[in-house]
Structure formats: C-alpha cells, structure tokens
Design an enzyme around this catalytic site. Structure first.
Site, short mmCIF file in Angstrom:
data_model
loop_
_atom_site.label_atom_id
_atom_site.label_comp_id
_atom_site.label_asym_id
_atom_site.label_seq_id
_atom_site.Cartn_x
_atom_site.Cartn_y
_atom_site.Cartn_z
N ASP A 122 -7.93 5.94 3.14
CA ASP A 122 -6.94 5.11 2.45
C ASP A 122 -5.98 4.57 3.49
O ASP A 122 -5.72 5.22 4.51
CB ASP A 122 -6.17 5.94 1.42
CG ASP A 122 -7.02 6.34 0.23
OD1 ASP A 122 -7.90 5.54 -0.17
OD2 ASP A 122 -6.81 7.43 -0.32
N ASP A 140 -10.48 0.93 -3.96
CA ASP A 140 -9.60 1.32 -5.07
C ASP A 140 -9.04 0.09 -5.77
O ASP A 140 -8.93 0.07 -7.00
CB ASP A 140 -8.45 2.19 -4.56
CG ASP A 140 -8.92 3.49 -3.93
OD1 ASP A 140 -10.02 3.97 -4.27
OD2 ASP A 140 -8.17 4.02 -3.09
#
Length: 171
Positions: A122, A140
C-alpha cells in the site's frame, strides 16, 4: 454461446488486466524508491508512504500470524470466479461489466502481491485535520470504484423495474 457474445464479455478482461498492470507497476515503483514506513508529502491531504499489509482492508487480520495470507488467497480466488461468472452473464450492461472488470483487476493485483510477497503493498495515504485513512493502492481504488458502480447499477436497475412494474433482472 455465440462467438460475438463470448467476445463481448471477454473484452472487459482487458480492463481488468490494465488495472492489475497499473497496480503492479505503481507498487514496483514505490517499492524501489521508498523504504518501508517512509512518508513523502504530496499535498496537504495526500502522502505517499510504503506500507506492507499482511491483512485485508484496514489491516483486518494483519497480526494473525500468517495463516491469513492463504485464507485471503482462497477468498480472492473464490470471489474472482464469481466475478468472472457475473461478467459472462452481464450481457449488454456496460456499466455492470466495467464495474466487475474493475473489481476483478484490483483483486488480481492484490492477489499477486499476496502470492509473491506474502503481503499487499500500500502506498497512498489520505488525511485531513489530523485524521489518517489507512494506506491503500491502485487495486484498492479500482475495487472501491467497481463496488460503488455495482451498487449504482443495482439501484438504477431496481428503479427502472419499479417504474415499469417489473421485477429487477435475476431476482
């Protein structure tokens, strides 16, 4: 299924592949330039930060000891199979097909990370007034937009069905 019908749904796989490729390329770039936990301020509300998430959304089960990796791999494979089946049956509904393709591409990007790295990379961090949203990535984002479009399509279909007095398709 006629050849044209098969090609109609399969072309959406190109969108899925593009999402997965963009996700993996951005993760590779960030991973090569940043150290884990390193933060670079982009705007007053956006940072780039390298973070490794062994869990799911919002680091769910991140500290579970390792078994969660294979659990999430299994869930992702099962959900992807359902998404493919739904994509095949989406017919001429371009909004639904695009939404399913976005979710499928995002799932593929994060699945690759889990299989090859054991965690998801991330790197996008949004914040305001001292509150920080958990870091996320392109996959995401695609999943979130895809799910929102699936919901929008469902509401749109239900509203159209109510207007005509019919039942929504597939219900």
């Amino acid at each position: 299924m006629p050849e044209a019908g098969r090609l109609r749904w399969q072309r959406w796989l190109l969108l899925s592949a593009a999402v997965a490729a963009a996700d993996l390329a951005t993760k590779a770039w960030v991973s090569s330039v940043f150290r884990t936990g390193e933060v670079h301020v982009v705007t007053p509300f956006l940072n780039l930060v390298l973070w490794h998430n062994p869990g799911a959304a919002f680091s769910f089960l991140a500290g579970a000891g390792g078994w969660q990796r294979w659990f999430f791999v299994g869930v992702t494979l099962a959900v992807s199979a359902v998404l493919l089946a739904m994509l095949r049956k989406s017919g001429g509904n371009r909004l639904l097909a695009a939404a399913l393709a976005l979710v499928l591409g995002g799932a593929a990007g994060n699945l690759w990370d889990r299989l090859t790295l054991g965690h998801v990379v991330d790197f996008i961090q949004v914040h305001a007034a001292g509150y920080y949203w958990p870091a996320f990535n392109v996959a995401d984002s695609a999943i979130t937009v895809g799910v929102a479009l699936i919901l929008w399509d469902g509401f749109r279909e239900a509203r159209a069905a109510r207007a005509t007095g019919a039942r929504p398709e597939g219900r």
